[in-house]
Structure formats: C-alpha cells, structure tokens
Design a protein around this motif. Structure first.
Motif, PDB file in Angstrom:
ATOM      1  N   ALA A   1      30.423  73.420 -37.348  1.00 14.54           N
ATOM      2  CA  ALA A   1      29.378  72.446 -37.650  1.00 14.54           C
ATOM      3  C   ALA A   1      28.034  73.111 -37.395  1.00 14.54           C
ATOM      4  O   ALA A   1      27.953  74.260 -36.928  1.00 14.54           O
ATOM      5  CB  ALA A   1      29.532  71.196 -36.782  1.00 14.54           C
ATOM      6  N   PHE A   2      26.945  72.382 -37.706  1.00  9.82           N
ATOM      7  CA  PHE A   2      25.589  72.897 -37.487  1.00  9.82           C
ATOM      8  C   PHE A   2      24.738  71.827 -36.817  1.00  9.82           C
ATOM      9  O   PHE A   2      25.136  70.659 -36.720  1.00  9.82           O
ATOM     10  CB  PHE A   2      24.960  73.335 -38.815  1.00  9.82           C
ATOM     11  N   GLY A   3      23.555  72.224 -36.368  1.00 17.13           N
ATOM     12  CA  GLY A   3      22.660  71.282 -35.710  1.00 17.13           C
ATOM     13  C   GLY A   3      23.306  70.671 -34.484  1.00 17.13           C
ATOM     14  O   GLY A   3      23.827  71.369 -33.619  1.00 17.13           O
ATOM     15  N   ASN A   4      23.308  69.351 -34.429  1.00 15.81           N
ATOM     16  CA  ASN A   4      23.961  68.617 -33.337  1.00 15.81           C
ATOM     17  C   ASN A   4      25.216  67.900 -33.823  1.00 15.81           C
ATOM     18  O   ASN A   4      25.631  66.900 -33.239  1.00 15.81           O
ATOM     19  CB  ASN A   4      22.983  67.606 -32.730  1.00 15.81           C
ATOM     20  N   ASP A   5      25.831  68.423 -34.911  1.00 14.84           N
ATOM     21  CA  ASP A   5      26.953  67.727 -35.544  1.00 14.84           C
ATOM     22  C   ASP A   5      28.314  68.159 -35.013  1.00 14.84           C
ATOM     23  O   ASP A   5      29.343  67.638 -35.454  1.00 14.84           O
ATOM     24  CB  ASP A   5      26.921  67.956 -37.061  1.00 14.84           C
ATOM     25  N   GLY A   6      28.346  69.117 -34.087  1.00 14.87           N
ATOM     26  CA  GLY A   6      29.631  69.601 -33.589  1.00 14.87           C
ATOM     27  C   GLY A   6      30.351  68.591 -32.707  1.00 14.87           C
ATOM     28  O   GLY A   6      29.847  67.512 -32.402  1.00 14.87           O
ATOM     29  N   THR A   7      31.546  68.977 -32.268  1.00 14.23           N
ATOM     30  CA  THR A   7      32.345  68.122 -31.393  1.00 14.23           C
ATOM     31  C   THR A   7      31.674  68.004 -30.035  1.00 14.23           C
ATOM     32  O   THR A   7      31.206  68.987 -29.471  1.00 14.23           O
ATOM     33  CB  THR A   7      33.761  68.702 -31.218  1.00 14.23           C
ATOM     34  N   ARG A   8      31.658  66.790 -29.502  1.00 12.98           N
ATOM     35  CA  ARG A   8      30.968  66.533 -28.237  1.00 12.98           C
ATOM     36  C   ARG A   8      31.956  66.484 -27.071  1.00 12.98           C
ATOM     37  O   ARG A   8      33.056  65.940 -27.197  1.00 12.98           O
ATOM     38  CB  ARG A   8      30.176  65.221 -28.313  1.00 12.98           C
ATOM     39  N   TYR A   9      31.523  67.033 -25.953  1.00 11.48           N
ATOM     40  CA  TYR A   9      32.333  67.056 -24.737  1.00 11.48           C
ATOM     41  C   TYR A   9      31.481  66.594 -23.565  1.00 11.48           C
ATOM     42  O   TYR A   9      30.257  66.768 -23.554  1.00 11.48           O
ATOM     43  CB  TYR A   9      32.871  68.465 -24.473  1.00 11.48           C
ATOM     44  N   GLU A  10      32.142  66.031 -22.569  1.00 11.75           N
ATOM     45  CA  GLU A  10      31.425  65.464 -21.437  1.00 11.75           C
ATOM     46  C   GLU A  10      31.068  66.482 -20.360  1.00 11.75           C
ATOM     47  O   GLU A  10      30.192  66.239 -19.546  1.00 11.75           O
ATOM     48  CB  GLU A  10      32.260  64.341 -20.801  1.00 11.75           C
ATOM     49  N   SER A  11      31.738  67.626 -20.343  1.00  4.58           N
ATOM     50  CA  SER A  11      31.497  68.588 -19.265  1.00  4.58           C
ATOM     51  C   SER A  11      31.756  70.008 -19.740  1.00  4.58           C
ATOM     52  O   SER A  11      32.394  70.237 -20.782  1.00  4.58           O
ATOM     53  CB  SER A  11      32.396  68.284 -18.069  1.00  4.58           C
ATOM     54  N   ILE A  12      31.296  70.967 -18.919  1.00  9.30           N
ATOM     55  CA  ILE A  12      31.559  72.378 -19.197  1.00  9.30           C
ATOM     56  C   ILE A  12      33.057  72.647 -19.152  1.00  9.30           C
ATOM     57  O   ILE A  12      33.600  73.407 -19.959  1.00  9.30           O
ATOM     58  CB  ILE A  12      30.822  73.260 -18.170  1.00  9.30           C
ATOM     59  N   ALA A  13      33.736  72.012 -18.199  1.00 11.90           N
ATOM     60  CA  ALA A  13      35.183  72.202 -18.081  1.00 11.90           C
ATOM     61  C   ALA A  13      35.895  71.795 -19.363  1.00 11.90           C
ATOM     62  O   ALA A  13      36.860  72.453 -19.788  1.00 11.90           O
ATOM     63  CB  ALA A  13      35.714  71.408 -16.894  1.00 11.90           C
TER      64      ALA A  13
ATOM     65  N   GLU B   1      17.549  71.814 -43.473  1.00 14.58           N
ATOM     66  CA  GLU B   1      18.034  70.586 -42.843  1.00 14.58           C
ATOM     67  C   GLU B   1      18.183  70.726 -41.329  1.00 14.58           C
ATOM     68  O   GLU B   1      17.895  69.799 -40.583  1.00 14.58           O
ATOM     69  CB  GLU B   1      19.382  70.194 -43.457  1.00 14.58           C
ATOM     70  N   TYR B   2      18.655  71.878 -40.874  1.00 14.73           N
ATOM     71  CA  TYR B   2      18.880  72.085 -39.443  1.00 14.73           C
ATOM     72  C   TYR B   2      17.925  73.141 -38.889  1.00 14.73           C
ATOM     73  O   TYR B   2      18.296  73.944 -38.039  1.00 14.73           O
ATOM     74  CB  TYR B   2      20.324  72.522 -39.194  1.00 14.73           C
ATOM     75  N   GLY B   3      16.695  73.147 -39.377  1.00 18.26           N
ATOM     76  CA  GLY B   3      15.708  74.125 -38.932  1.00 18.26           C
ATOM     77  C   GLY B   3      15.245  73.890 -37.502  1.00 18.26           C
ATOM     78  O   GLY B   3      15.510  72.843 -36.893  1.00 18.26           O
ATOM     79  N   TYR B   4      14.518  74.863 -36.970  1.00 23.67           N
ATOM     80  CA  TYR B   4      14.060  74.817 -35.585  1.00 23.67           C
ATOM     81  C   TYR B   4      13.240  73.561 -35.305  1.00 23.67           C
ATOM     82  O   TYR B   4      13.482  72.857 -34.319  1.00 23.67           O
ATOM     83  CB  TYR B   4      13.225  76.062 -35.293  1.00 23.67           C
ATOM     84  N   GLU B   5      12.283  73.264 -36.167  1.00 20.47           N
ATOM     85  CA  GLU B   5      11.396  72.124 -35.930  1.00 20.47           C
ATOM     86  C   GLU B   5      12.171  70.810 -35.909  1.00 20.47           C
ATOM     87  O   GLU B   5      11.927  69.945 -35.058  1.00 20.47           O
ATOM     88  CB  GLU B   5      10.303  72.071 -36.989  1.00 20.47           C
ATOM     89  N   GLY B   6      13.106  70.646 -36.831  1.00 21.82           N
ATOM     90  CA  GLY B   6      13.876  69.411 -36.879  1.00 21.82           C
ATOM     91  C   GLY B   6      14.738  69.188 -35.648  1.00 21.82           C
ATOM     92  O   GLY B   6      14.968  68.060 -35.237  1.00 21.82           O
ATOM     93  N   LEU B   7      15.201  70.288 -35.041  1.00 24.82           N
ATOM     94  CA  LEU B   7      16.070  70.173 -33.873  1.00 24.82           C
ATOM     95  C   LEU B   7      15.305  70.155 -32.555  1.00 24.82           C
ATOM     96  O   LEU B   7      15.690  69.456 -31.612  1.00 24.82           O
ATOM     97  CB  LEU B   7      17.063  71.349 -33.852  1.00 24.82           C
ATOM     98  N   PHE B   8      14.197  70.929 -32.488  1.00 24.96           N
ATOM     99  CA  PHE B   8      13.535  71.118 -31.203  1.00 24.96           C
ATOM    100  C   PHE B   8      12.036  70.813 -31.197  1.00 24.96           C
ATOM    101  O   PHE B   8      11.435  70.755 -30.134  1.00 24.96           O
ATOM    102  CB  PHE B   8      13.746  72.561 -30.722  1.00 24.96           C
ATOM    103  N   GLY B   9      11.416  70.641 -32.367  1.00 28.04           N
ATOM    104  CA  GLY B   9       9.982  70.387 -32.403  1.00 28.04           C
ATOM    105  C   GLY B   9       9.185  71.677 -32.368  1.00 28.04           C
ATOM    106  O   GLY B   9       9.503  72.637 -33.076  1.00 28.04           O
ATOM    107  N   ASP B  10       8.155  71.736 -31.532  1.00 30.49           N
ATOM    108  CA  ASP B  10       7.316  72.928 -31.436  1.00 30.49           C
ATOM    109  C   ASP B  10       8.046  74.064 -30.724  1.00 30.49           C
ATOM    110  O   ASP B  10       9.129  73.881 -30.154  1.00 30.49           O
ATOM    111  CB  ASP B  10       6.009  72.595 -30.686  1.00 30.49           C
ATOM    112  N   TRP B  11       7.426  75.227 -30.754  1.00 25.87           N
ATOM    113  CA  TRP B  11       7.978  76.438 -30.162  1.00 25.87           C
ATOM    114  C   TRP B  11       8.126  76.272 -28.650  1.00 25.87           C
ATOM    115  O   TRP B  11       7.158  76.160 -27.927  1.00 25.87           O
ATOM    116  CB  TRP B  11       7.066  77.597 -30.525  1.00 25.87           C
TER     117      TRP B  11
END
Length: 331
Positions: free
Chosen positions: A213-225, A152-162
């Motif tokens: 979480a996995f893939g892009n399902d984690g908590t989202r933040y607006e900045s590095i800070a 479900e959260y494999g490389y291709e699904g998240l990023f496409g080609d190498w």
C-alpha cells in the motif's frame, strides 16, 4: 561530468550510484548559510568546461517547519554578501531536464517517494511518484522553491511543510542484507494521529519485500510487537527466519532492525549546476553559494481559538507558579 562539488572522501564525480558523493548540510535556523569556493591559481585545466555539478543533501535541523529554500551566487559572506549579476560569467545552469533525471532538482529519497525501474529498486514506501520541491530559476544567479509536488501520496499531502528531523515519525526497519553500509528497509511507520503503526510493505511467498500500500493506506497495528509478529509470519511463509539484529551484523543474513526515526523525511537531495568558466577569477578569487531556508507561515487561529489559547497559557503559567512545571517530553 568532470567537475563537481561533493562530499570529501573516496567518491568521484563519475562514481557509481549511491557512492556517497553528496555533501550533507543541515539548516539549524531559518536564514542564510554562505559557502565560499576558492578560484585562485588555475582552477580550470585545458579542456575543462568549468561546469560544476553540485551534489548536496539538505536537512532541516531547526526543530521548526520550513516552507522551502532559495539559492543564490555572489561574493562575500554575511552582511557583506552581494549577489552576482547577469552576464558576469558566473551563474546557475538549467538543462531543462525532467526532475526525475536529477539534473536541476530537489527530491526526497526515492526509497520514500518514487519508482526506479532502471535499477530495479523497491518502489517508494509512501508513493510510487517522486516528491520534492519545484524549482524556479528566477535569474542565472538565483533560484527558489515554488512549493511541493508529488501526486496523490506526495510529501505535502501526508506531512505538510518540510519537517525538522525532530518532527519526523518513527519507522520500523528490516535489514535485508546484514550489511551495515547499506540502508535498512522501511517496513512500517507510526501514525501519531491514530496512535497506530501502518505497514505499507510486506514479504511475499517467495521471500521478497514488496509494496502492499502507499500513504497511510497500509495495514494498521496497535503496537510494535504486532508489526514484528506480522513481518515474522510473512517471512516464515516465504521460507525466511528473521531474528532481531545482533550488535554485529552477520553479512548476508536479514534481520529485524527495529524502530528508528525516518530521518529522510527531514532532508532531501538537491542537484544543480554552476558555470564559473567565464568568470574573471583574476580579480575576484572566490565566489559564494548562499543557501537560505524559508520559515513556514504559522496558521492564524480563529478568534475563539485564540481566546482558548490565552486561557490555556494562563493555566500553564499558574501551574508553574504553584510548583515545578515540566514540559511534555515527546518520543
């Protein structure tokens, strides 16, 4: 395993896990790289079975997407290369093991994709399932990739080609042990599509790093800070005090390592076996391992999109004629 093709240094074929056995090879353009191995003299001692385990780390430094690779055995280099033939005593060996056992495999780092319960390591940042290229041993002298796998959260699904190193997203890292010889732990990654940071790992009440979480399902933040503040807050609740890492690490003291490119998304581990024991090296004193990267196919734009592209290009040319034109610098 008595024989292997590996990196120079203090490591041995039977050295422990993560002892630096893999030689690192970066592809700088699509095409062939020829590695020549000398078999002159007496390459096999008495009792040596002649099976060479190849420990390789393979990276994309082309600044372009790649779709896979091929590997073949033969003789000579460049235009003079000729492929080995069936039955000549030189060939790859597939032991038929599951890719997770690394016998004949092409896998992205387990720290990004996969689960290693045997060594009690952290579950992969992007997925609990291994991800990599499926391999097809077409003949004893040639194998090729047949696409990416990974669930479900494999490389291709998240990023496409190498991806090339230059395309890999940034990550936020935590140095959990203050040891410069070990890898820092990826805690969050930057999602270019949203412009946000996504944190898939955290620190629990016991002060341990855990998967959230996995893939892009984690908590989202607006900045590095914001990411740093969240990690520090979690660490404090777990009885830890985290500061930004000093120039000289303090052994045993965890610290915030900051932002860096997730380089392992541009490279992976390739493991294979070469059998040269029955090869007549008295007449041919060397063999070649040819590694060829495959360029990714560019999408064909719809007719309307193609017209828009032409208009955009014309606009860029116009800007360049009228004055200085600078390409956009991506971070």
């Amino acid at each position: 395993m008595d024989n292997c093709i590996m990196a120079a240094g203090d490591a041995t074929c039977n050295g422990p896990f993560q002892s630096g056995k893999r030689f690192k090879l970066d592809q700088t353009s699509a095409g062939a790289i020829d590695l020549v191995f000398d078999l002159s003299g007496e390459p096999f001692a008495e009792g040596n079975d002649g099976l060479y385990r190849v420990f390789q780390k393979y990276g994309n430094a082309t600044d372009s997407l790649l779709s896979g690779f091929t590997m073949s055995l033969g003789f000579g280099i460049g235009d003079a290369f000729t492929q080995s033939t069936t039955g000549d005593g030189l060939g790859f060996v597939d032991f038929g093991e599951d890719p997770g056992n690394n016998e004949f495999s092409s896998l992205f780092a387990q720290g990004l994709f996969g689960t290693d319960e045997r060594r009690d390591r952290l579950t992969g940042y992007f997925s609990p399932d291994r991800s990599g290229f499926a391999l097809d041993l077409v003949s004893e002298d040639f194998f090729q990739t047949t696409g990416l796998f990974g669930g479900e959260y494999g490389y291709e699904g998240l990023f496409g080609d190498w991806m090339s190193y230059s395309m890999a997203p940034d990550g936020y890292f935590l140095d959990d042990d203050g040891d410069p010889l070990t890898d820092a732990i990826l805690m969050a990654h930057f999602d270019a599509s949203s412009g946000q940071w996504i944190m898939n790992r955290g620190i629990d009440a016991a002060g341990e790093i855990v998967s959230l979480a996995f893939g892009n399902d984690g908590t989202r933040y607006e900045s590095i800070a914001d990411v740093e503040a969240a990690i520090q807050s979690q660490a404090s609740a777990g009885g830890l005090s985290l500061a930004v890492c000093a120039d000289i690490p303090v052994p045993g003291v965890p610290c915030l390592a900051g932002v860096d490119v997730i380089e392992d998304l541009g490279k992976f581990n390739v493991t294979s076996f070469i059998d040269a024991f029955s090869f007549d090296y008295t007449d041919q004193s060397s063999f070649t391992l040819r590694i060829s990267a495959l360029a990714a196919a560019l999408p064909v734009p719809e007719p309307g999109v193609f017209v828009l592209l032409l208009i955009a290009l014309a606009g860029l040319v116009g800007r360049r004629v009228r004055g200085n034109w600078y390409p956009r610098q991506d971070s």
